[in-house]
Design a protein around this motif. Structure first.
Motif, PDB file in Angstrom:
ATOM      1  N   GLY A  32       2.567  11.822 -17.700  1.00 45.00           N
ATOM      2  CA  GLY A  32       3.510  11.391 -18.124  1.00 45.00           C
ATOM      3  C   GLY A  32       4.928  11.452 -16.681  1.00 45.00           C
ATOM      4  N   LEU A  33       3.749  10.636 -15.947  1.00 42.10           N
ATOM      5  CA  LEU A  33       4.251  11.141 -14.449  1.00 42.10           C
ATOM      6  C   LEU A  33       3.735   9.754 -13.902  1.00 42.10           C
ATOM      7  CD1 LEU A  33       5.589  11.683 -11.494  1.00 42.10           C
ATOM      8  CD2 LEU A  33       3.522  12.810 -11.203  1.00 42.10           C
ATOM      9  N   PRO A  34       4.735   8.205 -13.104  1.00 45.06           N
ATOM     10  CA  PRO A  34       4.078   7.294 -12.933  1.00 45.06           C
ATOM     11  C   PRO A  34       3.582   7.237 -11.778  1.00 45.06           C
ATOM     12  CG  PRO A  34       6.450   7.148 -13.952  1.00 45.06           C
ATOM     13  CD  PRO A  34       6.136   8.553 -13.410  1.00 45.06           C
ATOM     14  N   ALA A  35       2.616   6.296 -11.484  1.00 43.30           N
ATOM     15  CA  ALA A  35       1.998   6.729 -10.245  1.00 43.30           C
ATOM     16  C   ALA A  35       1.129   5.643  -9.825  1.00 43.30           C
ATOM     17  CB  ALA A  35       0.908   7.848 -10.595  1.00 43.30           C
ATOM     18  N   SER A  36       0.583   5.382  -8.577  1.00 40.97           N
ATOM     19  CA  SER A  36       0.077   4.680  -7.660  1.00 40.97           C
ATOM     20  C   SER A  36      -0.757   5.083  -6.471  1.00 40.97           C
ATOM     21  CB  SER A  36       1.064   3.664  -7.658  1.00 40.97           C
ATOM     22  OG  SER A  36       2.213   3.504  -6.516  1.00 40.97           O
ATOM     23  N   VAL A  37      -1.315   3.891  -5.853  1.00 40.61           N
ATOM     24  CA  VAL A  37      -2.202   4.512  -5.417  1.00 40.61           C
ATOM     25  C   VAL A  37      -2.104   3.212  -4.215  1.00 40.61           C
ATOM     26  CG1 VAL A  37      -5.035   3.865  -4.349  1.00 40.61           C
ATOM     27  CG2 VAL A  37      -4.453   4.133  -7.188  1.00 40.61           C
ATOM     28  N   LEU A  38      -2.291   4.128  -2.825  1.00 38.00           N
ATOM     29  CA  LEU A  38      -1.462   4.016  -2.148  1.00 38.00           C
ATOM     30  C   LEU A  38      -2.785   3.420  -0.411  1.00 38.00           C
ATOM     31  CD1 LEU A  38      -0.266   2.517   0.346  1.00 38.00           C
ATOM     32  CD2 LEU A  38       1.119   4.681   1.057  1.00 38.00           C
ATOM     33  N   ARG A  39      -2.790   2.474  -0.230  1.00 36.11           N
ATOM     34  CA  ARG A  39      -4.217   2.653  -0.066  1.00 36.11           C
ATOM     35  C   ARG A  39      -4.149   2.001   2.086  1.00 36.11           C
ATOM     36  NH1 ARG A  39      -6.061   0.882  -4.665  1.00 36.11           N
ATOM     37  NH2 ARG A  39      -8.091   2.020  -4.696  1.00 36.11           N
ATOM     38  N   TYR A  40      -4.124   2.818   2.792  1.00 32.69           N
ATOM     39  CA  TYR A  40      -2.946   3.084   4.163  1.00 32.69           C
ATOM     40  C   TYR A  40      -4.283   2.131   4.975  1.00 32.69           C
ATOM     41  CZ  TYR A  40      -5.628   7.127   4.144  1.00 32.69           C
ATOM     42  OH  TYR A  40      -6.698   8.442   3.801  1.00 32.69           O
ATOM     43  N   PRO A  41      -3.584   2.022   6.190  1.00 32.21           N
ATOM     44  CA  PRO A  41      -4.413   1.460   7.333  1.00 32.21           C
ATOM     45  C   PRO A  41      -5.618   2.397   7.629  1.00 32.21           C
ATOM     46  CG  PRO A  41      -2.142   0.848   7.578  1.00 32.21           C
ATOM     47  CD  PRO A  41      -1.837   2.125   6.659  1.00 32.21           C
ATOM     48  N   VAL A  42      -6.878   2.134   7.774  1.00 28.86           N
ATOM     49  CA  VAL A  42      -8.111   3.110   7.786  1.00 28.86           C
ATOM     50  C   VAL A  42      -8.309   1.999   8.999  1.00 28.86           C
ATOM     51  CG1 VAL A  42      -8.145   4.087   6.213  1.00 28.86           C
ATOM     52  CG2 VAL A  42      -9.406   1.453   6.444  1.00 28.86           C
ATOM     53  N   GLY A  43      -8.942   2.842   9.977  1.00 26.52           N
ATOM     54  CA  GLY A  43     -10.231   2.546  11.260  1.00 26.52           C
ATOM     55  C   GLY A  43      -8.359   2.528  12.548  1.00 26.52           C
ATOM     56  N   GLN A  44      -7.324   2.688  12.192  1.00 28.29           N
ATOM     57  CA  GLN A  44      -6.510   1.727  13.274  1.00 28.29           C
ATOM     58  C   GLN A  44      -5.783   3.399  13.447  1.00 28.29           C
ATOM     59  OE1 GLN A  44      -3.919  -0.802  12.699  1.00 28.29           O
ATOM     60  NE2 GLN A  44      -5.425  -1.454  10.621  1.00 28.29           N
ATOM     61  N   SER A  45      -5.850   3.842  14.545  1.00 30.30           N
ATOM     62  CA  SER A  45      -4.944   4.975  15.198  1.00 30.30           C
ATOM     63  C   SER A  45      -3.609   5.355  14.996  1.00 30.30           C
ATOM     64  CB  SER A  45      -3.880   4.513  17.365  1.00 30.30           C
ATOM     65  OG  SER A  45      -4.196   3.737  17.679  1.00 30.30           O
ATOM     66  N   HIS A  46      -3.049   6.545  15.112  1.00 27.74           N
ATOM     67  CA  HIS A  46      -1.439   6.657  15.083  1.00 27.74           C
ATOM     68  C   HIS A  46      -1.055   6.307  15.539  1.00 27.74           C
ATOM     69  CE1 HIS A  46       1.574   9.079  13.480  1.00 27.74           C
ATOM     70  NE2 HIS A  46       2.481   8.936  14.805  1.00 27.74           N
ATOM     71  N   PRO A  47       0.379   5.358  14.818  1.00 25.91           N
ATOM     72  CA  PRO A  47       0.721   6.083  13.671  1.00 25.91           C
ATOM     73  C   PRO A  47       0.781   4.761  12.765  1.00 25.91           C
ATOM     74  CG  PRO A  47       2.462   4.935  14.954  1.00 25.91           C
ATOM     75  CD  PRO A  47       1.104   4.622  15.951  1.00 25.91           C
ATOM     76  N   ALA A  48      -0.371   4.297  12.746  1.00 27.04           N
ATOM     77  CA  ALA A  48      -0.404   3.152  11.829  1.00 27.04           C
ATOM     78  C   ALA A  48      -0.147   3.153   9.677  1.00 27.04           C
ATOM     79  CB  ALA A  48      -1.982   2.553  11.470  1.00 27.04           C
ATOM     80  N   ALA A  49      -1.035   4.655   9.316  1.00 27.89           N
ATOM     81  CA  ALA A  49      -0.647   5.414   8.019  1.00 27.89           C
ATOM     82  C   ALA A  49       0.188   5.659   8.424  1.00 27.89           C
ATOM     83  CB  ALA A  49      -2.181   6.015   8.341  1.00 27.89           C
ATOM     84  N   HIS A  50       1.081   5.779   8.980  1.00 32.72           N
ATOM     85  CA  HIS A  50       1.757   6.621   8.669  1.00 32.72           C
ATOM     86  C   HIS A  50       3.850   6.104   8.512  1.00 32.72           C
ATOM     87  CE1 HIS A  50       5.029  10.317   8.877  1.00 32.72           C
ATOM     88  NE2 HIS A  50       6.132   9.840   9.919  1.00 32.72           N
ATOM     89  N   ASP A  51       3.098   5.242   8.554  1.00 28.27           N
ATOM     90  CA  ASP A  51       4.013   4.258   9.014  1.00 28.27           C
ATOM     91  C   ASP A  51       4.084   3.307   7.500  1.00 28.27           C
ATOM     92  OD1 ASP A  51       5.626   4.245  11.385  1.00 28.27           O
ATOM     93  OD2 ASP A  51       4.166   2.574  12.652  1.00 28.27           O
TER      94      ASP A  51
END
Length: 216
Positions: A32-51
């Motif tokens: 019962g919880l709406p959900a989606s997948v976040l494919r954050y950036p890979v192969g990139q240094s911080h803060p790419a994924a965090h941003d």
């Protein structure tokens, strides 16, 4: 109240593990919880994924979502934990976190793939500390559910123990579930669903889930 869960699959910040992505989002929707997948950036240094995580959380809030739950595994667990413990402004804050066998520290028991990608060419003690979740915990952190296995040889259980110790010291509500077997990257493997049943109970108590599906 409008809730949404963002699922962050693992993959050492080099790829996205498919079994920790859409299958997990489908399981959450079944509760019962709406959900989606976040494919954050890979192969990139911080803060790419965090941003990317921060921007997606802010986007959900601007669209009317009131509470955001982050669900992350392995390196995705690190990305989720970092977003929760070091939010990029009020609009990027989250309200709960579920972490499976997460990468927590870049200082001890280091997961080499994650460290190499995140640090890039700036590998310094200060940067390692700034990206270690246990060093970022404050009393303002949201509730956590964390699980790990003692036979995890890729990301040792010490990662979750360090995080739990920091959360406890700060008085942050959390659950830590440690299992004797399970290895790394179990996801929703039907042969080993102990964590999912425990997590479902936590989701119900925290008012994220509205009905039971696993464990009946």
């Amino acid at each position: 109240m409008t809730d949404h869960a963002l699922v962050l699959p693992g993959g050492g910040y080099r790829r996205h593990a498919a079994h920790e992505a859409e299958p997990v989002a489908q399981w959450l929707r079944g509760l019962g919880l709406p959900a989606s997948v976040l494919r954050y950036p890979v192969g990139q240094s911080h803060p790419a994924a965090h941003d990317a995580v921060s921007a997606r959380v802010a986007e959900l809030r601007s669209g009317g979502v009131e509470r955001v739950l982050l669900v992350g595994f392995s390196a995705g667990g690190h990305a989720a934990g970092l977003a929760a413990l070091a939010p990029a402004g009020p609009a990027a804050r989250v309200d709960g976190v579920v972490l499976g066998y997460p990468v927590v520290t870049l200082q001890n028991h280091v997961h080499r793939d994650s460290a190499e990608v995140l640090l890039g060419e700036e590998d310094t003690p200060a940067r390692r500390a700034a990206l270690s979740l246990n060093a970022l915990v404050t009393p303002a952190a949201p509730p956590f559910f964390v699980f790990h296995s003692f036979d995890d040889h890729k990301v040792p259980a010490e990662h979750s123990l360090l995080l739990s110790s920091a959360l406890r010291a700060a008085g942050v509500p959390h659950e830590l579930h440690l299992y004797p077997v399970g290895g790394h990257g179990v996801g929703l493997d039907e042969s080993w669903l102990g964590w999912a049943r425990a997590c479902e109970a936590w989701l119900v108590r925290e008012r994220w889930a509205v009905r039971r599906e696993i464990g009946g």
